[in-house]
Design a protein around this motif. Structure first.
Motif, PDB file in Angstrom:
ATOM      1  N   PHE A  42       0.798  -1.222   0.000  1.00 43.95           N
ATOM      2  CA  PHE A  42       0.000   0.000   0.000  1.00 43.95           C
ATOM      3  C   PHE A  42       0.833   1.275   0.000  1.00 43.95           C
ATOM      4  O   PHE A  42       0.454   2.253  -0.646  1.00 43.95           O
ATOM      5  CB  PHE A  42      -0.966  -0.022   1.187  1.00 43.95           C
ATOM      6  N   GLN A  43       1.945   1.293   0.704  1.00 45.00           N
ATOM      7  CA  GLN A  43       2.733   2.528   0.745  1.00 45.00           C
ATOM      8  C   GLN A  43       3.355   2.834  -0.624  1.00 45.00           C
ATOM      9  O   GLN A  43       3.275   3.980  -1.094  1.00 45.00           O
ATOM     10  CB  GLN A  43       3.804   2.440   1.839  1.00 45.00           C
ATOM     11  N   PRO A  44       3.987   1.860  -1.307  1.00 42.51           N
ATOM     12  CA  PRO A  44       4.457   2.150  -2.673  1.00 42.51           C
ATOM     13  C   PRO A  44       3.311   2.543  -3.608  1.00 42.51           C
ATOM     14  O   PRO A  44       3.490   3.380  -4.500  1.00 42.51           O
ATOM     15  CB  PRO A  44       5.103   0.831  -3.113  1.00 42.51           C
ATOM     16  N   ALA A  45       2.138   1.951  -3.390  1.00 41.92           N
ATOM     17  CA  ALA A  45       0.979   2.310  -4.220  1.00 41.92           C
ATOM     18  C   ALA A  45       0.626   3.773  -4.025  1.00 41.92           C
ATOM     19  O   ALA A  45       0.438   4.527  -4.992  1.00 41.92           O
ATOM     20  CB  ALA A  45      -0.214   1.416  -3.879  1.00 41.92           C
ATOM     21  N   LEU A  46       0.550   4.197  -2.760  1.00 36.45           N
ATOM     22  CA  LEU A  46       0.209   5.587  -2.482  1.00 36.45           C
ATOM     23  C   LEU A  46       1.261   6.542  -3.027  1.00 36.45           C
ATOM     24  O   LEU A  46       0.938   7.622  -3.548  1.00 36.45           O
ATOM     25  CB  LEU A  46       0.052   5.790  -0.968  1.00 36.45           C
ATOM     26  N   GLN A  47       2.510   6.137  -2.936  1.00 40.63           N
ATOM     27  CA  GLN A  47       3.582   6.983  -3.456  1.00 40.63           C
ATOM     28  C   GLN A  47       3.429   7.182  -4.971  1.00 40.63           C
ATOM     29  O   GLN A  47       3.551   8.303  -5.476  1.00 40.63           O
ATOM     30  CB  GLN A  47       4.939   6.360  -3.135  1.00 40.63           C
ATOM     31  N   SER A  48       3.144   6.095  -5.696  1.00 37.88           N
ATOM     32  CA  SER A  48       2.962   6.190  -7.148  1.00 37.88           C
ATOM     33  C   SER A  48       1.736   7.018  -7.496  1.00 37.88           C
ATOM     34  O   SER A  48       1.765   7.849  -8.417  1.00 37.88           O
ATOM     35  CB  SER A  48       2.843   4.788  -7.758  1.00 37.88           C
ATOM     36  N   PHE A  49       0.643   6.799  -6.760  1.00 36.72           N
ATOM     37  CA  PHE A  49      -0.573   7.568  -7.027  1.00 36.72           C
ATOM     38  C   PHE A  49      -0.346   9.070  -6.777  1.00 36.72           C
ATOM     39  O   PHE A  49      -0.814   9.905  -7.554  1.00 36.72           O
ATOM     40  CB  PHE A  49      -1.727   7.072  -6.147  1.00 36.72           C
ATOM     41  N   GLN A  50       0.365   9.390  -5.700  1.00 38.39           N
ATOM     42  CA  GLN A  50       0.613  10.795  -5.398  1.00 38.39           C
ATOM     43  C   GLN A  50       1.466  11.443  -6.490  1.00 38.39           C
ATOM     44  O   GLN A  50       1.241  12.600  -6.877  1.00 38.39           O
ATOM     45  CB  GLN A  50       1.301  10.929  -4.034  1.00 38.39           C
ATOM     46  N   GLN A  51       2.445  10.716  -7.002  1.00 36.36           N
ATOM     47  CA  GLN A  51       3.257  11.242  -8.097  1.00 36.36           C
ATOM     48  C   GLN A  51       2.404  11.450  -9.349  1.00 36.36           C
ATOM     49  O   GLN A  51       2.534  12.472 -10.034  1.00 36.36           O
ATOM     50  CB  GLN A  51       4.409  10.274  -8.401  1.00 36.36           C
ATOM     51  N   ALA A  52       1.527  10.477  -9.627  1.00 42.08           N
ATOM     52  CA  ALA A  52       0.637  10.609 -10.792  1.00 42.08           C
ATOM     53  C   ALA A  52      -0.282  11.807 -10.618  1.00 42.08           C
ATOM     54  O   ALA A  52      -0.517  12.577 -11.567  1.00 42.08           O
ATOM     55  CB  ALA A  52      -0.181   9.331 -10.976  1.00 42.08           C
ATOM     56  N   LEU A  53      -0.797  11.968  -9.406  1.00 44.30           N
ATOM     57  CA  LEU A  53      -1.699  13.093  -9.138  1.00 44.30           C
ATOM     58  C   LEU A  53      -1.009  14.427  -9.423  1.00 44.30           C
ATOM     59  O   LEU A  53      -1.588  15.325 -10.050  1.00 44.30           O
ATOM     60  CB  LEU A  53      -2.161  13.033  -7.678  1.00 44.30           C
ATOM     61  N   GLY A  54       0.239  14.545  -8.971  1.00 46.98           N
ATOM     62  CA  GLY A  54       0.974  15.776  -9.218  1.00 46.98           C
ATOM     63  C   GLY A  54       1.166  16.053 -10.699  1.00 46.98           C
ATOM     64  O   GLY A  54       1.051  17.207 -11.157  1.00 46.98           O
ATOM     65  N   ARG A  55       1.420  14.999 -11.478  1.00 42.94           N
ATOM     66  CA  ARG A  55       1.604  15.173 -12.930  1.00 42.94           C
ATOM     67  C   ARG A  55       0.290  15.605 -13.582  1.00 42.94           C
ATOM     68  O   ARG A  55       0.288  16.489 -14.448  1.00 42.94           O
ATOM     69  CB  ARG A  55       2.105  13.886 -13.565  1.00 42.94           C
ATOM     70  N   TYR A  56      -0.805  14.986 -13.196  1.00 44.54           N
ATOM     71  CA  TYR A  56      -2.099  15.367 -13.782  1.00 44.54           C
ATOM     72  C   TYR A  56      -2.449  16.816 -13.434  1.00 44.54           C
ATOM     73  O   TYR A  56      -2.977  17.568 -14.265  1.00 44.54           O
ATOM     74  CB  TYR A  56      -3.202  14.434 -13.298  1.00 44.54           C
TER      75      TYR A  56
END
Length: 934
Positions: free
Chosen positions: A267-281
């Protein structure tokens, strides 16, 4: 508080679209030399060019109004170009019209326009322009659900691109071809197409295409369950997007990486990837990507039971969905907020959000997700004490999922929006049994039993949807092809309707898609009417009509038999005991207790270090027997027990259970009762209908035994040139999941020889060693025999039931690998009008997620192929004891004239009475399923 085990949540992903258009933004006219010579400028040419340019500009504006005006301009240009005889410009205009019609959702008109362009380009030998037109035509067929036609079109485009030397165009066409193979279930073909596209992008140094192909390969390997390889492709894609400074591509792949980690419970790596994606969007102002990623973040926090963080993410997504007018996303996030509220015990608030989601899903025609909202509403209403409202909601949800014509999965959805269908039935049954306890004698227990029959039918349908390859036996191939095509078209049309109604649209667009769906439904109903009339066996499998209580009592149970039907639930389970004129019901412990007790009993005799402690197995058998069989003591006048198990109970050797009190001597059930297992009560009724009036096969016995599984087998004579071989990927996965090693079964040939010695000469066929092949097992030759005996490894996969099957010789006499895996879909497609099929060496590993469909699927597969009954082992029994038991079984049938069920019982009792083989390990693993009457 609501258990998370009952909930799955909406997850959305924006993968790079696999169907790639060469014209990525708007419409760019192809610049080509014009062959016709014009000496005096014709004013019509100026007028046509002006109209064309105006049309292009309007297309680039992209609003529904500008697109409608673009049609006017482009059609005006087309008329003038045709009057002037300028075929090239006319073809370009047709391409523009095709794009506009497609954007407006008029796929038929788009298809016609692209075909007009193709016609010109083919007639003038402009093969690259023809290839481009074919690429667009393939996309239209794909969106219409005409997948096979799309395959043919893309294959022709690939030929043209090859002839024209356009590596980039060929790569995109291959990519599109791979995308079409996926919904057809042709994953190997999809993999090959994507891989070829990847190689071509590398040769053409097309780094954008390369990044896209890497991402698509990641998605495909993810779908195939090869998660490590999937992540590797995602990371390679991400690196390229970052080098290209392509923020949108980077965000999409980061989102996919997040979903990968979430699916692995990281879950923590998942959240990290999602947060990075969110910033790009957010950086590029992509509101849809932002809303999607916020929803995925909320989903991950929900799984972590971080309710406040989950709710905060979902609340941030809501205004974004509203701003972009995406009603499907809005409905999903509303539903997810309801799940979080329910988990917090706020059921009133949860109900409000579920009902808001329900209204949206009903308005956009999203029936699958409508069922999900109704299911959540049913749970909330029950928690609030509104049982009648809860019952109405779950009945409506069940009605929808049983009526769904297709399983609609959007291009941008990678994961299920659904609770599993079995959870719907589990809730319905549990609620009905509450009603029974409050209102005994009102028939609610009988209704719950009927629902459990429906649940088993649904489970088999879901399994059939998972297996690789369509069931083709028992139906005319032409009707089957028509059915497949209509289902694909319906799925595509229903998905396009959901997408259309989720956003801004016109009344004419809604009317057009509604009319298209209505015409497809007329065809759908017609084809299934033909199937019922011409292929009743196939119809009974794919359109089941489960029995109710009265029908079970009338058509399944005789006066000497008692039926024990089980249903395993999360918190509590149920047993219905049914005779020909009576029903009673009992509450049992929940899934966790039953799985633990089942494992304890099986371990007590399967593991050799425990088997030597005889009382360990006997006490475990009494304990589990007390749980599962205690009420049977009230039915001492019934000589036969019909068991309809569920879930982990499919792997319980009921013959070895005892329901005496703990201080009494251990006496297994087989001593006093004949025991027969049924996949479901309804399955036996269907089987009897198919067997009625059938003539027996010509010959008696076909037996396949002692196959060669590996290069270490001494029968290869130590050939030094032989190298070790690896298992096929599907077989390797199934063996790994089931904990099975394919060691030689040396006593199986002895077993086979002793069995065939009981039959008249020339009445049997025997295939041993290298001759025990898959080709023999699936050949029409097997339809000539009354008894088919497989003395080889069988896999009852309890994690991925679709990978269950039989394993025959995996190498030939030269030591070369051969396909020896008879998979589940192969079995359903066999023609075996046999009285009996024997699987004497099946085994399973009970993993963390125990599903009984592997065993049920295997036996139902043989029954669908024509077998009246199947004898199957529930674990890998001692080789020598199996040989002894099987010989006794056949002798009791042939010499004493006993039915297979009675003969198996006598053989098991005799083995049990032998002190050498007293343990249940040696005799209790064999169960007979299907018809017990001769």
């Amino acid at each position: 508080m609501l258990s998370l085990q009952f909930t799955q949540f909406t997850r959305r992903v924006i993968p790079l679209v696999a169907v790639v258009s060469l014209a990525l933004v708007g419409f760019t006219p192809i610049l080509v030399a014009i062959g016709e010579e014009v000496t005096t400028p014709d004013p019509r040419l100026t007028e046509a060019d002006t109209a064309f340019a105006a049309g292009v500009k309007l297309v680039q504006e992209g609003s529904p109004e500008s697109l409608q005006q673009a049609l006017v301009e482009l059609n005006q240009a087309l008329i003038l170009y045709q009057q002037l005889g300028l075929g090239s410009q006319a073809a370009e205009t047709f391409l523009g019209l095709g794009l506009v019609y497609k954007t407006l959702g008029d796929l038929r008109a788009s298809l016609e326009a692209y075909q007009e362009a193709l016609s010109y380009y083919q007639s003038s030998d402009r093969i690259l322009d023809a290839a481009y037109s074919l690429n667009q035509i393939g996309k239209i067929h794909y969106e219409l659900g005409n997948y096979q036609k799309a395959v043919e079109v893309y294959q022709q485009a690939i030929i043209f691109y090859t002839q024209g030397g356009d590596l980039r165009g060929k790569a995109y066409a291959l990519n599109n071809l791979g995308a079409v193979y996926e919904p057809l279930g042709k994953f190997q073909e999809a993999l090959e197409a994507y891989t070829q596209a990847l190689e071509l992008h590398e040769r053409a140094n097309n780094r954008v295409g390369l990044a896209s192909s890497l991402n698509n390969l990641g998605l495909l390997y993810d779908a195939l369950g090869n998660f490590e390889l999937s992540l590797d492709y995602y990371k390679r894609s991400l690196s390229l997007w970052q080098e290209l400074n392509d923020v949108r591509g980077e965000a999409s792949t980061l989102n996919n990486i997040g979903l990968y980690h979430e699916s692995q419970d990281d879950f923590q790596p998942a959240l990290q990837s999602f947060q990075q994606a969110l910033g790009r969007y957010q950086e590029i102002g992509d509101l849809r990507g932002e809303a999607t990623t916020l929803n995925n973040i909320g989903f991950t926090y929900t799984r972590l039971e971080n309710w406040n963080a989950a709710q905060q993410s979902y609340q941030q997504a809501l205004p974004l969905w509203e701003e972009i007018g995406n009603r499907s996303g809005l409905g999903s996030t509303l539903n997810n907020i309801g799940v979080v509220s329910a988990a917090l015990g706020e059921f009133d608030r949860a109900l409000e959000f579920y009902q808001q989601a329900l209204v949206i899903r009903q308005e956009i025609g999203d029936r699958s997700r409508e069922a999900l909202s109704l299911y959540r509403i049913a749970i909330a209403q029950r928690e609030l004490g509104n049982q009648d409202d809860s019952l109405m909601a779950i009945q409506a949800a069940i009605e929808i999922i049983e009526d769904l014509r297709t399983h609609v999965v959007s291009q941008d959805l990678r994961t299920s929006f659904f609770a599993s269908k079995q959870e719907y039935y589990e809730f319905y049954i549990d609620l009905l049994m509450d009603f029974h306890q409050q209102n005994p004698g009102q028939g609610y227990d009988g209704l719950a039993l009927a629902v459990s029959e429906r649940a088993k039918a649904r489970s088999l349908l879901d399994l059939l949807a998972e297996i690789s390859g369509e069931v083709q036996g028992g139906i005319d191939p032409q009707i089957l092809a028509e059915k497949q095509q209509i289902q694909q078209q319906l799925a595509a049309a229903e998905e396009r309707r959901i997408q259309l109604l989720s956003q801004q649209h016109t009344d004419s667009q809604k009317t057009a898609i509604d009319n298209e769906l209505e015409q497809l439904l007329i065809k759908y109903r017609s084809i299934f009417g033909q199937i019922r009339a011409t292929s009743p066996r196939y119809a009974a499998l794919t359109q089941p009509e489960p029995l109710n209580l009265a029908e079970i009592q009338e058509s399944v149970i005789d006066k000497d038999s008692v039926l024990l039907a089980y249903f395993v639930g999360e918190k509590r389970s149920f047993l219905w005991i049914v005779t020909h004129n009576y029903i009673s019901s009992y509450e049992l412990p929940g899934r966790e207790v039953l799985e633990a007790e089942t494992k304890r009993f099986r371990d007590s005799f399967i593991f050799g270090n425990l088997r030597i402690r005889r009382t360990l197995a006997e006490n475990a058998g009494k304990n589990l027997g007390q749980i599962l069989l205690e009420p049977l003591s009230n039915y001492t006048d019934k000589s036969r027990v019909l068991i309809v198990p569920y879930g982990v109970l499919n792997f319980v050797p009921f013959v070895a259970l005892a329901y005496q009190s703990s201080d009494e001597e251990y006496r297994p059930l087989i001593i006093t009762r004949e025991v027969v297992t049924l996949p479901s009560a309804s399955a036996l009724a269907v089987l009897r209908n198919e067997l009625f009036g059938r003539q027996p096969a010509e010959r008696y016995l076909a037996i396949l035994a002692d196959p060669v599984f590996g290069t270490n087998d001494e029968r290869l004579h130590n050939n030094n040139e032989i190298t070790s071989t690896s298992l096929p990927p599907d077989l390797e996965q199934s063996a790994r999941e089931s904990g099975i090693l394919f060691d030689r079964l040396p006593f199986t040939q002895t077993e086979a020889e002793q069995i065939v010695s009981l039959f008249p000469a020339e009445s049997f066929s025997k295939e041993y060693g290298f001759a025990a092949t898959r080709e023999v097992a699936i050949s029409d030759k097997m339809s000539q025999y009354r008894i088919i005996h497989y003395a080889t490894h069988g896999i009852l996969n309890s994690q991925n039931p679709e990978l269950s099957g039989l394993v025959l010789s995996l190498v030939n006499p030269d030591g070369q690998p051969v396909n020896g895996f008879v998979r589940l879909h192969d079995i359903f497609n066999l023609n075996l009008p046999a009285d009996l099929v024997v699987l004497s060496a099946c085994e399973t590993g009970l993993g963390q997620q125990v599903r009984g469909e592997g065993l049920v699927g295997l036996t139902r597969g043989f029954m669908y192929a024509g077998a009246a009954r199947v004898v199957v082992s529930l674990w890998s029994v001692d080789d020598q004891a199996t040989a002894e038991l099987m010989v006794l079984f056949y002798r009791y049938m042939l010499d004493n004239g006993l039915s297979p069920a009675a003969a198996l019982r006598q053989a098991q009792i005799e083995i049990w009475q032998n002190s050498q083989w007293h343990s249940p390990y040696y005799w209790a693993g064999f169960t007979i399923q299907g018809e017990w009457q001769n």
